[in-house]
Design an enzyme around this catalytic site. Structure first.
Site, PDB file in Angstrom:
ATOM      1  CB  CYS A  78     -38.143 -12.769 116.185  1.00  0.00           C
ATOM      2  SG  CYS A  78     -37.657 -11.205 115.417  1.00  0.00           S
ATOM      3  CG  HIS A 166     -39.822 -10.425 120.313  1.00  0.00           C
ATOM      4  ND1 HIS A 166     -38.858 -11.359 120.609  1.00  0.00           N
ATOM      5  CD2 HIS A 166     -39.353  -9.710 119.261  1.00  0.00           C
ATOM      6  CE1 HIS A 166     -37.835 -11.202 119.784  1.00  0.00           C
ATOM      7  NE2 HIS A 166     -38.120 -10.216 118.951  1.00  0.00           N
ATOM      8  CD  GLU A 168     -40.049 -12.880 123.638  1.00  0.00           C
ATOM      9  OE1 GLU A 168     -38.967 -12.632 123.085  1.00  0.00           O
ATOM     10  OE2 GLU A 168     -41.025 -13.350 123.034  1.00  0.00           O
TER      11      GLU A 168
END
Length: 508
Positions: A78, A166, A168
């Protein structure tokens, strides 16, 4: 030498999640603020740049020298992706509309080492107000969505990779696969960081570090101090001296039960009853920070006196864990103080002890897995987290012996019913809070004006974030009925349905 991945934190709320995903893949990693980067040596296998609440177009946006990482594979997420693109001569502009939420890859180079096994239409999670509108000629675009043309890229002929989503978060359905591709395919990590390996290397390191020195440890009965104690006991045996202080703010009958629990573990432990001393020092204090500081000061006085009774003590052991460290440091220097942390900040000079923290690289669930590897029983490993200042921060306002007794009874009813109903192990942390308000009630034929108990129960992995538990209504009704009927001074029970953030788990 412990190999590791270094994660640079630019202030993203998801930075700790990146670390968790890496560790779930049995690869060790450490988080550092972008403006406090250590010298990266041969033990570093790769670097990950986090997202950020900042825009790369802001004058005060976080800056880092990318030349520091040229010798290591680099994955930018990002903000990190936008920062690298900008630094290499690309363009980053404000998005026509904020790109936040689920999206799907409408182009993906699944033969690329980063996207291996990730198919077209894979769902990803976007969270940014800027987007990369132009990349330099030496950038290869390897993923796109309908709205984001440059969802992923590689700098040609370099081990530099970046994504504008993202991986994660769980909303990115193949995010864990992407992270594993980076770790294994690109960084060549061995995935050998396991609880058993941690135990073996930590005990060996403690033996070398401590030698024949004596170590004193404050035991609380909780998971962290218990696991730390067993690791140290296996390393130095009788040279570990454990002290358990009863500050009068423990759960009902906890002092006696904790001492009993440790008998069979072979620990050298001494119990100290200091209830009256703590309560007298809390008299008249209402501010939570003043209460915490008073408890910390008295604890150090009591603990120091006990430690001085042991000859030639050199070290103080603490059960500090990784979130304690993370919450005490931010990318802009020391974090804004939400609360004083009882595990971070060191000791007063007069104690003259060196500190050893065997667990300060672990998250809470990792501590539990290490404890299981050490053979600790479930009644210790499954115990809910309990705050260092104890019930003092679950009694809002001034702490008195009467309030402590009332809260201990209410809390014991609450916790025992959770256990009876098979819910205790499904809850990460639960506790009762004594509120500084009174309300009108009717008991028998009489009007009452008595105190309120609030019940708190949350689901979490490591306490960094938490959501309130949806306990069954019949169970809540049973808990409320028993507390009101059996605890004199309580005529109302309420339930806290706030998540962290924006609330915290504890009320003070």
């Amino acid at each position: 030498m412990q190999k590791k991945i270094v994660i640079l934190d630019f202030g993203s709320q998801f930075t700790q999640l990146i670390a968790r995903r890496v560790r779930e893949l049995n690869v060790y990693c450490e988080i550092y603020p972008f403006n406090n980067i250590p010298v990266l040596g041969e033990d570093v296998e790769g670097v990950i740049l986090s997202g950020s609440p900042y825009s790369v177009r802001q004058e005060d946006a976080p800056q880092v020298d990318l030349n520091l990482f040229t010798n290591f594979p680099l994955l930018a997420v990002c903000y990190g992706a936008q920062y690298i693109a900008q630094q290499f001569g690309g363009e980053v502009q404000a998005s026509a509309h904020r790109e936040y939420g689920r999206a799907n890859l409408n182009f993906v180079n699944s033969s690329h080492s980063l996207f291996n096994g990730i198919n077209l239409n894979s769902q990803v999670w976007m969270s940014h107000g800027d987007t990369i509108t132009k990349v330099p000629d030496n950038f290869e675009i390897i993923a796109s969505t309908d709205q984001v043309a440059v969802a992923g890229y590689q700098v040609k002929n370099k081990d530099i990779y970046a994504i504008q989503f993202h991986p994660e978060v769980t909303h990115s359905t193949d995010g864990k696969r992407l992270i594993e591709n980076f770790l294994v395919n690109i960084c060549k990590c061995q995935q050998n960081w396991t609880p058993d390996a941690f135990v073996e290397t930590t005990i060996a390191a403690l033996k070398e570090k401590l030698g024949d020195d004596k170590v004193v440890l404050a035991l609380s009965g909780g998971v962290d101090s218990s696991v730390a104690a067993i690791l140290l006991h296996k390393a130095i045996g009788k040279n570990l001296h454990c002290i358990f202080v009863d500050n009068g703010l423990l759960r009902k009958d906890e002092y006696e039960s904790v001492l009993e629990q440790y008998k069979h573990l072979g620990l050298n432990i001494k119990g100290i009853d200091a209830k009256d001393l703590f309560l007298s020092n809390l008299a008249g204090l209402k501010d939570p920070e003043l209460k915490r500081k008073a408890i910390g000061r008295v604890f150090i006085e009591v603990f120091d006196a006990a430690a001085h009774e042991i000859e030639n003590v050199v070290w103080l052991a603490q059960g500090t864990i990784y979130p304690d460290i993370i919450e005490s440091v931010s990318v802009k220097g020391p974090s804004a103080t939400i609360k004083s942390h009882h595990n971070v900040g060191g000791l007063p000079d007069f104690m003259k002890l060196k500190i050893v923290e065997p667990l300060n690289t672990l998250f809470k669930d990792e501590v539990r897995r290490v404890g299981k590897s050490l053979g600790l029983e479930h009644f210790i490993l499954g115990r809910h987290p309990f705050p260092g200042p104890g019930l003092a921060i679950r009694i809002l306002g001034e702490v008195t012996a009467e309030k402590v007794a009332i809260l201990q009874q209410a809390d014991a009813i609450y916790i025992n019913i959770l256990k009876e109903e098979g819910l205790y192990d499904k809850v990460w942390q639960a506790g009762a809070i004594f509120l500084p308000v009174q309300s009108v009630g009717v008991m028998g034929d009489e009007r009452t004006y008595e105190n309120v108990i609030c019940l708190r129960a949350v689901e979490s992995v490591d306490g960094m974030t938490a959501d309130w538990c949806h306990l069954p209504y019949p169970v809540l009704a049973k808990i409320s009925n028993e507390i009101i009927n059996k605890v004199k001074g309580i005529n109302r029970v309420v339930y806290d349905i706030s998540s962290k953030p924006p609330a915290t788990i504890e009320w003070e």
